[in-house]
Structure formats: C-alpha cells, structure tokens
Scaffold this active site. Structure first.
Site, PDB file in Angstrom:
ATOM      1  N   SER A 133      11.378 -30.558  42.824  1.00 35.08           N
ATOM      2  CA  SER A 133      11.527 -31.616  43.696  1.00 35.08           C
ATOM      3  C   SER A 133      12.401 -30.956  44.967  1.00 35.08           C
ATOM      4  CB  SER A 133      12.474 -32.719  43.096  1.00 35.08           C
ATOM      5  OG  SER A 133      12.717 -33.777  44.354  1.00 35.08           O
ATOM      6  N   TYR A 142      19.167 -36.956  38.986  1.00 39.75           N
ATOM      7  CA  TYR A 142      17.927 -36.281  39.196  1.00 39.75           C
ATOM      8  C   TYR A 142      18.032 -35.077  39.926  1.00 39.75           C
ATOM      9  CZ  TYR A 142      13.061 -36.604  40.965  1.00 39.75           C
ATOM     10  OH  TYR A 142      11.675 -36.048  41.060  1.00 39.75           O
ATOM     11  N   LYS A 178      16.627 -31.422  38.655  1.00 36.97           N
ATOM     12  CA  LYS A 178      15.603 -30.608  39.223  1.00 36.97           C
ATOM     13  C   LYS A 178      15.995 -29.442  39.890  1.00 36.97           C
ATOM     14  CE  LYS A 178      12.236 -33.744  38.605  1.00 36.97           C
ATOM     15  NZ  LYS A 178      10.873 -33.364  37.914  1.00 36.97           N
TER      16      LYS A 178
END
Length: 288
Positions: free
Chosen positions: A141, A154, A158
């Site tokens: 990401s 998150y 990532k």
C-alpha cells in the site's frame, strides 16, 4: 482471450471483490486457470459459475494457516500445480492510534495483513519448486511509505509486507521464484466503507462514491481496481522475468509530491503559513 498467462496456474486470495476480482478476471482473460480464495462465499460461488472448468472457488480465511495451505493444495489437485500466487486478501483492521491501541486488535490486523502473506509465500515454495519456479505478488500500500494514509496497524503491516517481499525475493531467486509487490493508492473498493463499519453490501456501494471523490486527490484521474490488476498481471507474466524484489506504485501520482506540486490552486505550506493565495505564491516565484 490473451496468451500472457497461457497454461499458468494461479491462486488469488481476496478474489471475490475489488482488486482481487479485477485481477482474477484479468488472469482468466490471459489464459490462466485460477483457484479463487475468499470469505465471501456467495460471490465466490457466483464467480465459479461464471468460469466453469477454469476457476474453482474455495472459502479461505487467510488468518488460518491450514486454510491457506488447503487453498494452495487445491491448485495442485484441480489443475496440477502452482505458478502464481497473489497474496491480496485484507481489510483495514484496527483503526485506533498508537496511544489508544488495543493490542489484541493489533495482533489480529498483523495476522490478517502480514502473517497471511508470510504463510502464503512459505507454503507456495514447494509447489512452485515442482514447476521449476513461479511468481508471487503481494499487496502492500501507499501506507507502507509514510504516515497519514491509513491507521497505525494497517500501515505497520503493509510496510512489513513490502520488506518481506524484498527478503523473500533475495532468498527465492535461486529457485527461479520471483517476489514483487503492488502498492495501491486510493483505489475504489469496499475497503473504505468496511473501515467505517458499513455492512458488506453498503460498503460495496460506497466504492462508487470513493471513485468519484478520490479521483481528484492525485495528479492522474481514475482509481479503478483494474489499474492495479494490470500491474499484477505484468508482475505475474514472463514479461517481468527479470523483475524481483520490486514494487509498483499504482496511485495516480499520489506519492509524487504534496498537493501544491501538481494542483495550481493549492497555495502549499508557505501559502498556508502566511495566508497567501496560490496566485500570490506564483507571483513571488516569478519575481525570484
């Protein structure tokens, strides 16, 4: 039908919607046979019905190592082996900032977004060795590169996926197994609605709203899952036979620079500090 993946056998996680679905359709259009894994069984069954004989669906919770192994083994059982693995399944996970972080929720997010990728790569290796090599693509990401694009948990996961991709590429190159990553930006999928707590159907509908509003948030217009699928297809194909340990940003230039670097109406940091308009900033530049 294309030929870029003719005869290739692929496993795709999170295959029933968003980037996973777009990639599944792209792979099939280029001649691959696909084992599609997801937890959205209704959508998965419908997908299998669309492509009889060329795609099989299997319910797979990627936080369960045994389920990942069973998904990969399905590729051998149904089609004879494994050439491509796209570790794509995921969700936003824990949304709290660090100072309020619930550690079990953090662990669950890491399990979903990072541990699942590690398990997928680990169990893909023997199957790919039997085929003389293969290609692994992991979904990272833009949040892997800097703060401000996603919640703490998150973003940490990532970033780790991106580094794990490089480590795996270094280790597996001698086996002719390539490992790369795609880094989506503001792609119009249900992940945003789901992060807000919307039910699955409503989250799917919100993807259209994301497409409309996020398109102007980067230099290039557009933010469709198909744009990411095209990058995944390249990395999976023999066209990328000399590419490993790399990542492809599919973000429309989102990380190319701050907004004022591409939006002439944005005054930028200096403008905001001194309450200047973009036009005044431009006049200052012409005088220098």
């Amino acid at each position: 039908m294309g030929e870029r993946l003719a005869g290739k056998i692929a496993v795709i996680t999170g295959a029933a919607s968003g980037i996973g679905l777009a990639s599944t359709e792209r792979f099939l259009a280029e001649g691959a046979m696909v084992v599609a894994g997801d937890v959205q069984d209704g959508k998965g069954s419908a997908l299998e019905a669309r492509f009889p004989g060329r795609l099989v669906y299997q319910s797979c919770d990627v936080t369960d190592e045994a389920a990942i192994l069973a998904l990969l083994e399905r590729a051998r059982g149904e089609f004879g082996g494994l050439d491509i693995l796209f570790n794509n399944a995921g969700a936003v996970g824990a949304t709290s900032p660090l100072e309020e972080l619930d550690i079990p929720a953090f662990d669950a997010t890491i399990g979903l977004l990072l541990r699942s990728v590690i398990c997928g790569m680990r169990h893909a290796v023997p199957l790919m060795l039997a085929r003389g090599g293969g290609a692994i693509i992991n979904t990272a990401s833009v949040a892997a590169f800097s703060a401000g694009w996603a919640p703490f948990s998150y973003s940490v996961a990532k970033s780790a996926v991106l580094h794990a991709t490089k480590l795996a590429a270094a280790e597996l190159g001698r086996h002719a197994i390539r490992v790369n990553a795609v880094c989506p930006g503001l792609i119009a999928t249900s992940i945003f609605g789901a992060a807000m707590g919307a039910p699955r159907e409503q989250a799917d509908q919100m993807a259209a709203l994301v497409a409309m509003r996020a398109s102007g948030a980067q230099p290039l217009k557009g933010n469709a899952p198909e744009d990411v699928a095209n990058a995944v297809l390249y990395l999976a194909s023999d066209e990328a036979r000399f590419v490993t340990g790399a990542h492809i940003l599919v973000d429309g230039g989102l990380l190319s620079g701050p907004r004022h670097s591409w939006d002439p109406t944005d005054p930028g940091l200096i403008g905001r500090l001194f309450d200047l308009t973009a036009e005044q900033i431009a006049q200052m530049g012409r005088r220098l």
